[in-house]
Scaffold this active site. Structure first.
Site, PDB file in Angstrom:
ATOM      1  N   GLY A  55       0.774  -1.235   0.000  1.00  0.00           N
ATOM      2  CA  GLY A  55       0.000   0.000   0.000  1.00  0.00           C
ATOM      3  C   GLY A  55       0.806   1.285   0.000  1.00  0.00           C
ATOM      4  O   GLY A  55       0.321   2.326   0.464  1.00  0.00           O
ATOM      5  N   HIS A  63       0.676   0.956 -13.141  1.00  0.00           N
ATOM      6  CA  HIS A  63       1.395  -0.239 -13.583  1.00  0.00           C
ATOM      7  C   HIS A  63       2.895   0.072 -13.634  1.00  0.00           C
ATOM      8  O   HIS A  63       3.287   1.113 -14.172  1.00  0.00           O
ATOM      9  CB  HIS A  63       0.894  -0.677 -14.963  1.00  0.00           C
ATOM     10  CG  HIS A  63       1.583  -1.912 -15.437  1.00  0.00           C
ATOM     11  ND1 HIS A  63       1.297  -3.162 -14.928  1.00  0.00           N
ATOM     12  CD2 HIS A  63       2.584  -2.100 -16.338  1.00  0.00           C
ATOM     13  CE1 HIS A  63       2.081  -4.050 -15.499  1.00  0.00           C
ATOM     14  NE2 HIS A  63       2.871  -3.444 -16.353  1.00  0.00           N
ATOM     15  N   ARG A 108      -5.401  -8.163  -9.107  1.00  0.00           N
ATOM     16  CA  ARG A 108      -6.403  -9.001  -9.767  1.00  0.00           C
ATOM     17  C   ARG A 108      -6.884  -8.308 -11.022  1.00  0.00           C
ATOM     18  O   ARG A 108      -6.841  -7.069 -11.098  1.00  0.00           O
ATOM     19  CB  ARG A 108      -7.615  -9.215  -8.850  1.00  0.00           C
ATOM     20  CG  ARG A 108      -7.290 -10.095  -7.694  1.00  0.00           C
ATOM     21  CD  ARG A 108      -8.475 -10.339  -6.803  1.00  0.00           C
ATOM     22  NE  ARG A 108      -7.998 -11.142  -5.699  1.00  0.00           N
ATOM     23  CZ  ARG A 108      -7.867 -12.457  -5.730  1.00  0.00           C
ATOM     24  NH1 ARG A 108      -8.244 -13.134  -6.802  1.00  0.00           N
ATOM     25  NH2 ARG A 108      -7.382 -13.111  -4.697  1.00  0.00           N
ATOM     26  N   VAL A 109      -7.371  -9.110 -11.949  1.00  0.00           N
ATOM     27  CA  VAL A 109      -7.984  -8.544 -13.155  1.00  0.00           C
ATOM     28  C   VAL A 109      -9.417  -8.175 -12.782  1.00  0.00           C
ATOM     29  O   VAL A 109     -10.187  -9.023 -12.322  1.00  0.00           O
ATOM     30  CB  VAL A 109      -7.967  -9.567 -14.308  1.00  0.00           C
ATOM     31  CG1 VAL A 109      -8.636  -8.986 -15.543  1.00  0.00           C
ATOM     32  CG2 VAL A 109      -6.534  -9.989 -14.612  1.00  0.00           C
ATOM     33  N   ASN A 165       1.552   3.053  -2.582  1.00  0.00           N
ATOM     34  CA  ASN A 165       0.845   3.996  -3.468  1.00  0.00           C
ATOM     35  C   ASN A 165      -0.384   4.580  -2.773  1.00  0.00           C
ATOM     36  O   ASN A 165      -0.678   5.770  -2.923  1.00  0.00           O
ATOM     37  CB  ASN A 165       0.445   3.311  -4.776  1.00  0.00           C
ATOM     38  CG  ASN A 165       1.580   3.313  -5.782  1.00  0.00           C
ATOM     39  OD1 ASN A 165       1.936   4.349  -6.334  1.00  0.00           O
ATOM     40  ND2 ASN A 165       2.175   2.153  -6.004  1.00  0.00           N
ATOM     41  N   ASP A 184      -4.268  -4.368 -18.429  1.00  0.00           N
ATOM     42  CA  ASP A 184      -3.356  -3.242 -18.656  1.00  0.00           C
ATOM     43  C   ASP A 184      -3.435  -2.662 -20.071  1.00  0.00           C
ATOM     44  O   ASP A 184      -2.425  -2.237 -20.643  1.00  0.00           O
ATOM     45  CB  ASP A 184      -1.901  -3.654 -18.334  1.00  0.00           C
ATOM     46  CG  ASP A 184      -1.752  -4.072 -16.872  1.00  0.00           C
ATOM     47  OD1 ASP A 184      -2.466  -3.525 -16.017  1.00  0.00           O
ATOM     48  OD2 ASP A 184      -0.912  -4.948 -16.593  1.00  0.00           O
TER      49      ASP A 184
END
Ligand code: GAR
Length: 204
Positions: A12, A109, A91-92, A14, A145
């Site tokens: 965490g 990313h 996760r996607v 970010n 992405d």
């Protein structure tokens, strides 16, 4: 003031950079909730320290992916979230969430997309032997992405770099560009035209 919902799976840092940016007054926003898929995520401690509600939702407790992301969308909507921020959410993201927050989900990313999508973007860059890498903030669409790019920062890749040393250099830039992208959004300075994100200057 912009209401944000943060999704994070781990450390965490970010998430912390966003909190710091709000605390310093650089970003006029509030984080309404942190949602994590990982009960051990350090992001939960960061939320607690700053009086931010933290919710743990584990995919295995749901019938399927759609049910999981429907619930997340519901929790975010309930709290009036306008922008969803993926801060190391590993996760996607499922369709129900993307549908509910079209062009209102941002991801960071650790590579210069479209190079090195998916997991371990930094290791992919070192292994490939590129001389430049960096990080990308983009809107999230239904693939991995691939959504419209909002902002990127580059860093050099040195011959003796390892995944760790490059990750550290990239992370410093992540902590700058992610809060900045959120700030642009909060100021209504981002518009999306097809694949392209147009950033308006303050005067335009
Ligand atoms: C960051 O480097 C972020 O770019 C990356 O995970 C790390 C999370 O760090 N995200 C991805 O790889 C998404 N595919 P943090 O938990 O300290 O913010």
């Amino acid at each position: 003031m912009l209401t944000i919902g943060v999704l994070a799976s781990g450390r965490g840092s970010n998430f912390q950079s966003i909190i710091n940016s709000i605390d310093s007054g650089a970003l006029r926003a509030e984080v309404a909730v942190l949602i994590t898929d990982n009960p051990d995520a350090y992001a939960i401690e960061r939320a607690k320290k700053h009086g931010i509600e933290a919710i743990i939702l584990k995919p295995k407790d749901f019938a399927d992916r759609d049910a999981y992301y429907l619930r997340i969308a519901g929790e975010l909507k309930k709290r009036g979230v306008e922008l969803v921020v993926l801060a190391g959410f590993m996760r996607v993201v499922g369709k129900p969430l993307i549908k509910e927050f079209q062009n209102r989900i941002m991801n960071i990313h650790p590579a210069l997309l479209p190079s090195f999508p998916g997991l371990h973007g930094q290791k992919q860059a070192v292994d490939y032997g590129v001389k430049l890498s960096g990080c990308t903030v983009h809107f999230v669409d239904e693939d991995v992405d691939t959504g419209p790019v909002i902002i990127q920062a580059e860093v050099p890749v040195y011959d003796d770099d390892t995944e760790d040393s490059l990750s550290e250099r990239i992370l410093k830039q992540e902590h700058i560009i992610f809060p900045y992208a959120i700030r642009l959004f909060s100021e209504g300075r981002i518009s999306v035209e097809g694949r392209k994100v147009i950033l308006k200057t303050k005067s335009s």
